[in-house]
Design an enzyme around this catalytic site. Structure first.
Site, PDB file in Angstrom:
ATOM      1  CE  LYS B  75      -4.026   1.925   2.479  1.00 58.75           C
ATOM      2  NZ  LYS B  75      -4.921   1.775   3.651  1.00 58.75           N
ATOM      3  CB  SER B 150      -8.284   3.503   2.615  1.00 59.70           C
ATOM      4  OG  SER B 150      -7.450   2.844   3.544  1.00 59.70           O
ATOM      5  CB  SER B 174      -8.624   0.707   5.440  1.00 64.42           C
ATOM      6  OG  SER B 174      -9.316   1.933   5.443  1.00 64.42           O
TER       7      SER B 174
END
Lengths: 479, 483, 95
Positions: B75, B150, B174
């Site tokens: 990420k 997210s 997330s």
């Protein structure tokens, strides 16, 4: 003027003498090239986290124990949020609720024989900001973040001071204390010890406090006194002219010797304090506190009492000798070399030595006469090797680096004449040369004795032992 | 293709293929499908191949770890030394991180290969991936739908076979919500299990890193490397990391699983509820004892969460000021202009909304009503869970109220977007571990089931999920990709 | 809870965020609806509950006072918008 009273509280920021920063492993050494001692944590890089320096916590506790304060077993770090380019994260890690050191107090002596208690509201740990330098570039402000993250102990007093003199006495006392505790080097020029003063005035008898102004940027005790006095005058003049004091931050300008409003800080601050979620509550056990208390050095107040009780010094001299750690260390080191000569050493240190330091503007740490040298000098007076008068000459020579007292006495031939045969010869010569005065003495004019002593001392270049001269002279003249 | 982490690890160990070969395969798939899916913000081909060569050398030298040579995606909020770390924000578009996050260090020292940095909601703020400066990620199961957020890029990359495993972070769901939307397995560990050092903060007391993969078995392998003590993170736990892969074969016989009645109440899509119930039946058949429990303060978790998260983020994001790194506006006239325009132009709308609300909640006169109140409710929510765990071993429920929604469906109404997090955020408030695993489909889109464990019981979660995956094949389903 | 556009501008100033003139109304209505959501917290009496700041109720670990960092200024300043002679630079601040 006389119907006004001023109310003063101080906020002192003492940089703690750790080798690394409060939340990172970067060095705290002063004077490095800009931004070379600012690591990712100090720069507030994305993703970095603070880890608390154990020594900074210990130093804060040491201070708390020394002022008889409550040490909370549970202390919390909070974020103080504001934007400024020398504050990399946009918040300062400080303490708000639950500071490490709670209420305490110290005693100050603004005047000889006067003792006054000053309350300390709290002392908390926080990180220092970096430095903004406005004169480095024509169009820009330069930012150096080496100082960012240096541990600070912010010591907040109660508004207990009533004059600039008291405020200075308090600031000096705290300065002396943090140096005794070896938690701060106290260097005001380098900004290791900084004072902000909250000043307000009110008419005598009023209970309500007046609106206060905060004075910043004060880097010496002399300026602290001046800045406060100026501010008191400014506020009184303002009110007497029908104006009102506004709550604001004022900067002391030592060159112009005035305070002026800091426009950049004018807007109402809303710091949005909240507990820092990157740090957990600090747990301090009774054992931690006991261990630190046991390891505490002798503090100025205890030292002073010992000087009075065990050494027989006066309250005044004991206060002066203990007012700075360096002076006390000097005194004690000298005393170890001449344990019987307490009063004499105290007088020399507080008299000639302090005078010479002040005259030459030298710190006690850089004094050219070592404690053992002064002890030897005082010993030579006590054992009648030299007179007190000659001693001043020897002191002067030692200050100039000519060697030890014995070396100087020897080299300059200053040894006192104690041989009674030699003194008798001198007396006989003077009596023979002054028959008129001899007659006057024998007629009952005792005062003439002084004339003879003076003549004999002159003949001996001050080296004859004055006690012996006196006694022998009387014998001779009566005969 | 679409090999699992475990298969790749075994294949590398057996010499069936080299790390360079498997890395090249993934880079080729990324080149083919990323333009339409937008899973990656940065693809680090050269670095990946260099790391793969090193991994092959290391293996030849007999020093290989289970993850040596395994390609993974990260990420884009884990700082990677020398590689852009954007947080999907314009304000960090030019930010080359000068250091590695602890998670990245851990993967590097295991010899894993980094394929690239995955797309996400800007600063991890969002539940749909629509808040990215680099555009939304498409859900591989239906590209008109969101992948969740997210960590949408990581979830979609694993679902689409662009990486066998990926890292993510979970502040309010997330990891779990995009895992559910994309039909992959993801675990959010206990707060403090994985170091947050170098993980760009959204809300410090809620953020926690964790892995995505195709199965619980793979997640166990990845988490074992990701987790562990780090002295640079004051909130990181010193508890030893168990050998997760070795602790997942225990079965669920006699395991007490609680179903919170509040998680199956109004607001849950009925078709999705039916899928979850089927999965519960499966676990019951495997010997788990299922019982109803109550988490009475569940409804409060959304307002509580948003106050805590926004307050913390408003302060965490103050460091993005255009002074030392990141975006600086053109020709600032003075300092205030520099701050306001750099931040105003650098942050997207959702990030600004959250900073504003957080600033407001902490400001003078409102602190007690908002932040302090939220912290009190936070304890009440935590206490609910602790009470529940006195009678059950695990808690089970849906991960999301519905399946992945269409791109654009909720962008006009921030509050309706926040309500998507109803089942996931209370764990973050309590600091508990949770995971999501695929258990079926509704309208062709995956359904995620959430498992919640007690503190530091990641092994228990992974074991239960693994037991379920041993007898089902939902986790083996793959979407059909179009170029 | 309803905010006015002046409230939003005040908060935006505290947060040092420029908000475009034509976006203020949208922010005002978005923030108001978020605050309405947040106000649901008041449905519960939490008096006497000890606030929870951190989920683990742990205490702070302390590090030894040692210098562990080296000078990496050149690396750090490569990514800075404006540096000169080792300093970061911002428009002149008048105090």
């Amino acid at each position: 003027m006389s119907d006004w009273e001023s109310v003063i509280g101080l906020e002192i920021h003492a940089q703690l003498a750790t080798v690394s920063k409060i939340f990172s492993g970067a060095s705290t050494a002063f004077g490095a090239a800009p931004n070379t001692q600012a690591c990712v944590v100090d720069l507030g890089m994305p993703g970095v986290l603070p880890v608390l320096n154990h020594e900074a916590v210990n130093m804060a506790i040491r201070f708390g124990v020394a002022i008889g304060a409550e040490i909370d077993h549970h202390s919390v770090f909070a974020r103080k949020n504001y934007f400024y380019p020398d504050l990399p994260k946009g918040y300062q890690i400080s303490q708000f609720e639950l500071p490490i050191v709670g209420k305490g107090h110290i005693f100050i002596s603004p005047d000889e024989g006067v003792s006054k208690e000053v309350g300390i509201t709290r002392a908390h740990l926080e990180e220092d900001a970096g430095k903004s330098i406005h004169d480095q570039f024509p169009e820009q402000t330069a930012i150096d973040l080496n100082r960012a993250g240096t541990p600070l102990l912010e010591i907040v007093s109660e508004p207990d001071m009533r004059s600039a003199k008291e405020a200075v006495a308090y600031a000096r006392k705290i300065h002396s204390l943090v140096r005794y505790l070896e938690i701060c080097d106290g260097n005001m020029q380098e900004g290791s010890f900084r004072c902000d003063a909250n000043v307000s005035v009110r008419r005598k008898g009023d209970q309500k406090l007046g609106t206060r102004a905060e004075l910043k940027n004060i880097n010496s005790f002399r300026f602290l006194e001046r800045a406060i006095n100026h501010e008191i005058e400014r506020q009184i003049d303002l009110i007497e002219d029908g104006g009102k004091v506004v709550q604001e931050t004022r900067l002391y300008d030592s060159e112009r010797d005035e305070t002026r409003s800091m426009r950049s800080k004018e807007e109402a601050n809303d710091y949005r304090y909240f507990p820092d979620p990157d740090l957990l509550p600090v747990a301090i056990s009774d054992e931690d506190i006991a261990r630190i208390r046991a390891a505490l050095p002798e503090l100025p107040e205890q030292k002073k009492q010992r000087y009075i009780n065990d050494l027989g010094l006066s309250d005044y001299n004991a206060e002066l000798l203990t007012s700075s750690r360096d002076t006390a260390i000097y005194f004690e080191t000298a005393l170890a070399a001449a344990p019987e000569l307490v009063a004499q050493l105290a007088n020399w240190i507080l008299g000639d030595l302090t005078g010479a330091l002040n005259k030459a503007n030298v710190e006690m740490t850089a004094v050219p006469i070592e404690p053992a040298m002064l002890a030897q000098l005082v010993t030579r007076i006590a054992d009648s090797t030299i007179s007190g008068k000659i001693a001043k000459e020897v002191f002067e020579a030692m200050w100039q680096g000519e060697g030890s007292a014995d070396e100087i006495i020897e080299a300059r031939g200053l040894k006192q004449i104690t041989d009674s045969g030699a003194i008798e010869t001198l007396i006989d010569e003077v009596i023979a040369a002054n028959p008129e005065q001899v007659a006057q003495f024998r007629a009952g004019k005792e005062k003439v004795l002084g004339f003879f002593v003076g003549q004999i001392m002159k003949q001996s270049q001050g080296k004859a032992n004055p006690g012996q001269v006196n006694a022998m002279l009387r014998e001779k003249l009566k005969a | 293709m679409a090999k699992s982490v475990t298969e790749i690890s075994r294949g590398l160990a057996a010499g069936k293929f080299s790390s360079v070969e498997v890395t090249q395969d993934y880079l080729a798939r990324i080149a083919e499908f990323n333009p339409s899916l937008n899973c990656f913000i940065s693809v680090t081909d050269e670095l990946a191949l260099a790391q793969a060569r090193q991994a092959d050398d290391r293996r030849a030298g007999g020093e290989a770890d289970a993850l040596t040579g395994v390609p993974l995606a990260h990420k884009d909020l884990f700082c990677t030394d020398g590689v852009r770390t954007s947080c999907a924000s314009r304000i960090l578009d030019n930010f080359i991180a000068p250091y590695d996050a602890k998670v990245i260090e851990n993967f590097k020292s295991a010899g894993a290969v980094m394929l690239g940095k995955t797309n996400m909601d800007e600063f991890a703020m969002g539940s749909s991936n629509e808040n990215s400066h680099y555009g939304c990620v498409a859900n591989p199961w239906n590209t008109a739908h969101v992948p969740g957020g997210s960590s949408g890029g990581s979830a979609a990359a694993v679902a689409a076979g662009l990486a066998p495993g990926a890292s993510g972070t979970d502040t309010g769901g997330s990891i779990r919500q995009p895992a559910a939307f994309c039909g992959v397995t993801g675990i959010k560990p206990t707060y403090g299990r994985v170091s947050r050092y170098g993980m760009i903060a959204f809300a410090s007391s809620l953020d926690q890193g964790g892995p995505f993969a195709r199965s619980a078995e793979d997640c166990a392998l990845l988490l074992r490397t990701m987790a562990g003590f780090d002295r640079r993170d004051s909130t990181c736990s010193e508890q030893a990391v168990p050998d997760y892969p070795a602790s997942i074969g225990r079965g669920v016989e006699g395991l007490k699983i609680g179903l919170p009645v509040e998680y199956f109440a109004e607001g849950l899509d009925s078709k999705l509820a039916a899928v979850i119930e089927t999965a519960v039946d499966e676990l019951r058949r495997l010997g788990a004892e299922i019982q109803d429990i109550s988490l009475p303060n569940t409804g409060l978790s959304i307002p509580t969460y948003y106050v805590v998260a926004m307050a913390e983020c408003s302060s965490n994001l103050s460091r993005f000021d255009g002074v030392r790194f990141g975006y600086r506006c053109e020709d600032p006239v003075d300092l205030e202009d520099l701050y306001k325009r750099s931040r105003g132009e650098g942050f997207g709308a959702e990030v600004k909304r959250r900073i504003l609300i957080g600033t407001y909640a902490l400001s003078a006169g409102y602190y007690d009503a908002y932040y302090l109140k939220a912290q009190q409710l936070r304890r009440m929510i935590k206490d609910d869970f602790q009470k529940a765990f006195s009678s059950v071993d695990l808690i089970l429920g849906p991960t999301t109220p519905g399946v992945a929604f269409r791109i654009g469906a909720k962008t006009d109404d921030p509050v309706s977007m926040y309500l998507q997090d109803i089942y996931t955020i209370s764990l973050n408030l309590a600091g508990l571990p949770g995971m999501s695993l695929p258990v079926g489909f509704v309208d062709g889109l995956p359904v995620g089931m959430q498992l919640i464990g007690n503190y530091f019981d990641e092994a228990g979660l992974l074991n239960a999920a693994h037991s379920y995956q041993q007898v089902t094949d939902w986790h083996l389903q793959t979407p059909e990709l179009k170029v | 809870m309803t905010l006015k556009s002046e409230d939003v501008l005040n908060i935006a100033h505290l947060a040092r965020l420029h908000i475009d003139e034509d976006a203020i109304d949208q922010y005002t209505s978005d923030l108001s609806s978020i605050l309405t959501l947040v106000d649901q917290m008041n449905q519960v009496d939490s008096s006497g509950v000890v606030p929870l700041a951190n989920p683990l109720d742990a205490t702070q670990r302390l590090r030894d006072d040692e210098v562990t960092e080296i000078d990496e200024r050149d690396k750090f300043q490569q990514i800075a918008p404006d540096v000169e002679a080792g300093f970061y630079r911002v428009p002149k601040v008048i105090e």
